[in-house]
Every structure is written in structure tokens, then in C-alpha cells.
Design a protein around this motif. Sequence first.
Motif, PDB file in Angstrom:
ATOM      1  N   UNK A  12       0.803  -1.225   0.000  1.00 35.96           N
ATOM      2  CA  UNK A  12       0.000   0.000   0.000  1.00 35.96           C
ATOM      3  C   UNK A  12       0.838   1.279   0.000  1.00 35.96           C
ATOM      4  N   UNK A  13       1.964   1.335   0.722  1.00 33.75           N
ATOM      5  CA  UNK A  13       2.771   2.567   0.648  1.00 33.75           C
ATOM      6  C   UNK A  13       3.227   2.904  -0.767  1.00 33.75           C
ATOM      7  N   UNK A  14       3.390   1.899  -1.607  1.00 32.13           N
ATOM      8  CA  UNK A  14       3.814   2.148  -2.981  1.00 32.13           C
ATOM      9  C   UNK A  14       2.740   2.858  -3.793  1.00 32.13           C
ATOM     10  N   UNK A  15       1.479   2.732  -3.353  1.00 31.64           N
ATOM     11  CA  UNK A  15       0.389   3.357  -4.095  1.00 31.64           C
ATOM     12  C   UNK A  15       0.058   4.758  -3.585  1.00 31.64           C
ATOM     13  N   UNK A  16       0.670   5.152  -2.479  1.00 31.36           N
ATOM     14  CA  UNK A  16       0.338   6.447  -1.881  1.00 31.36           C
ATOM     15  C   UNK A  16       0.581   7.599  -2.843  1.00 31.36           C
ATOM     16  N   UNK A  17       1.662   7.516  -3.614  1.00 29.75           N
ATOM     17  CA  UNK A  17       1.973   8.603  -4.542  1.00 29.75           C
ATOM     18  C   UNK A  17       1.258   8.502  -5.867  1.00 29.75           C
ATOM     19  N   UNK A  52     -13.130  -9.798   4.202  1.00 25.34           N
ATOM     20  CA  UNK A  52     -11.738 -10.090   4.520  1.00 25.34           C
ATOM     21  C   UNK A  52     -10.808  -9.025   3.946  1.00 25.34           C
ATOM     22  N   UNK A  53     -10.999  -8.671   2.680  1.00 28.64           N
ATOM     23  CA  UNK A  53     -10.145  -7.657   2.056  1.00 28.64           C
ATOM     24  C   UNK A  53     -10.332  -6.312   2.752  1.00 28.64           C
ATOM     25  N   UNK A  54     -11.574  -5.998   3.119  1.00 28.65           N
ATOM     26  CA  UNK A  54     -11.836  -4.731   3.812  1.00 28.65           C
ATOM     27  C   UNK A  54     -11.098  -4.640   5.132  1.00 28.65           C
ATOM     28  N   UNK A  55     -11.064  -5.739   5.872  1.00 27.36           N
ATOM     29  CA  UNK A  55     -10.338  -5.751   7.143  1.00 27.36           C
ATOM     30  C   UNK A  55      -8.851  -5.517   6.905  1.00 27.36           C
ATOM     31  N   UNK A  59      -6.999  -2.268   8.389  1.00 23.94           N
ATOM     32  CA  UNK A  59      -5.939  -2.477   9.368  1.00 23.94           C
ATOM     33  C   UNK A  59      -4.675  -1.731   8.991  1.00 23.94           C
ATOM     34  N   UNK A  60      -4.278  -1.842   7.733  1.00 19.12           N
ATOM     35  CA  UNK A  60      -3.034  -1.209   7.289  1.00 19.12           C
ATOM     36  C   UNK A  60      -3.210   0.290   7.102  1.00 19.12           C
ATOM     37  N   UNK A  61      -4.309   0.704   6.482  1.00 18.14           N
ATOM     38  CA  UNK A  61      -4.511   2.134   6.224  1.00 18.14           C
ATOM     39  C   UNK A  61      -4.661   2.930   7.512  1.00 18.14           C
ATOM     40  N   UNK A  62      -5.319   2.369   8.507  1.00 17.56           N
ATOM     41  CA  UNK A  62      -5.452   3.079   9.774  1.00 17.56           C
ATOM     42  C   UNK A  62      -4.080   3.372  10.365  1.00 17.56           C
ATOM     43  N   UNK A  63      -3.200   2.391  10.308  1.00 19.68           N
ATOM     44  CA  UNK A  63      -1.858   2.606  10.814  1.00 19.68           C
ATOM     45  C   UNK A  63      -1.093   3.637  10.014  1.00 19.68           C
ATOM     46  N   UNK A  64      -1.212   3.586   8.680  1.00 14.85           N
ATOM     47  CA  UNK A  64      -0.484   4.513   7.823  1.00 14.85           C
ATOM     48  C   UNK A  64      -0.979   5.949   7.984  1.00 14.85           C
ATOM     49  N   UNK A  95       2.458   2.549  15.096  1.00 16.99           N
ATOM     50  CA  UNK A  95       1.778   1.367  15.629  1.00 16.99           C
ATOM     51  C   UNK A  95       1.989   0.175  14.706  1.00 16.99           C
ATOM     52  N   UNK A  96       2.014  -1.031  15.243  1.00 12.81           N
ATOM     53  CA  UNK A  96       2.136  -2.229  14.395  1.00 12.81           C
ATOM     54  C   UNK A  96       0.876  -2.419  13.558  1.00 12.81           C
ATOM     55  N   UNK A  97       1.056  -2.694  12.255  1.00  9.96           N
ATOM     56  CA  UNK A  97      -0.089  -2.854  11.364  1.00  9.96           C
ATOM     57  C   UNK A  97      -0.412  -4.340  11.261  1.00  9.96           C
TER      58      UNK A  97
END
Length: 207
Positions: free
Chosen positions: A108-113, A164-167, A171-176, A182-184
Motif C-alpha cells: 500500500x505505501x507504494x500506491x500512496x503517490x 476479509x479484504x476490507x479488514x 488495518x493497514x490504512x489506519x496505521x499509515x 503502531x504495528x499494522x
Amino acid sequence: MSPRKAPALHGTDLSLREHLIATATRLIAERGTTGLTVRTIAREAGVADGVLYNHFADKEELLALAVRAHVRTVGRHLGELPTPGHGSVRDNLRAHIVYGVAFHKAVLPAFAGLIGQPKVLDAFTASGAPGEDWRDQLRGYLLAEVELGRLAADASVDAAVAMIVGVCHETVLTGLLYDASAPHGLSDEFVDDLVGTVLNGIGQARP
């Protein structure tokens, strides 16, 4: 007589196009896509800026291919997903969820830009093979278990996939977005609860 090899390719078996994709892929893995420029890629690859346009229609094509390569590399490093009909469905779903969170954390970080670059995102989607993305593999796994009779014939596979995909996304986006320190990840207890909810539903209380 074969053409002379570019200095940047000495010691490799790559073509210049492959070298540029590999360089961009490495930069994306290290830094993400935000602010990644043609000049940065060219300098890291050891070539002149304009060389990129001899091998790609534009920067967007190169970025899309590099992100696709990054996603495939992440998938390979995470290992094999469960095979339908082997092991228990419950354990296999657990494995898919753990894989999905780790996968999203890595990519997901690769898609941020790229949020404001629909041309890159469209090219990325077009560069994939049918069924290769993890969401498609999860859906294929569940459909196969339905065919094998290990899940109900009327199982709501698409709803289960979305859950499942939504979770994994959340989970990851909330951390980012809100707490990068916080651990993702998901606790074992939560994963068990999620698997139980997918398989059994939340149920209605009896009056």
C-alpha cells in the motif's frame, strides 16, 4: 556484430528496458512512489534522462510496470497460499488473512503517490495476469471450496471476500494514516473472530 552494451548493464544479463524497470522497482520498494521522478530513476540506473523514452511510452508506463514488479516480488516473498481441499477451511482462511495483512502492509505505501495518477493505476491494472492479484486468489480459493463441498453451495463468496479484504485494507490504512508507529497487524484472537464470522455469521439473537 552485436551492439555494444550500455555501461550501466555491464555485469548483468538484463536489457536496458529490464534494467530501468528493475531500478524503478527497487526505488519503489525503498522509498515508495511519492516524488519519484524520471531524473531520479535515470540517475539510479546510470543513464541519461531521455533514455527512458526510448523504451517506454511515458513515465506512467514505467511506473506501472515497476509497481507491478514490486507487487509480484512481495507476493513471492510471502510464500504460497493454501490449496483448496487441503487442510481445514478455517486454518486456510486464517492463512489468507495473515497473508493479506502482510501483503497490504508491504504494497500500500507504494500506491500512496499514485492516488492522483489514474493513468498509472489503469496501466498497473492492465499489466496484471487474470487471477494473479491476492483478492482474486482468495475468491478463487473460496469458490473452489464451494465446488468441493467444503463450503455451502449458496455461500456468499463475494461478501466474504469483501469482508476479509476490507479488514486488511482498514488495518493497514489506519496505521499509515493515523498512527504510523503502531504495528499494522491483527491479533490471533481477532483473526479467529473474523474467520468465525465469515464462516458462521454474527447470528440473530432469539426473541
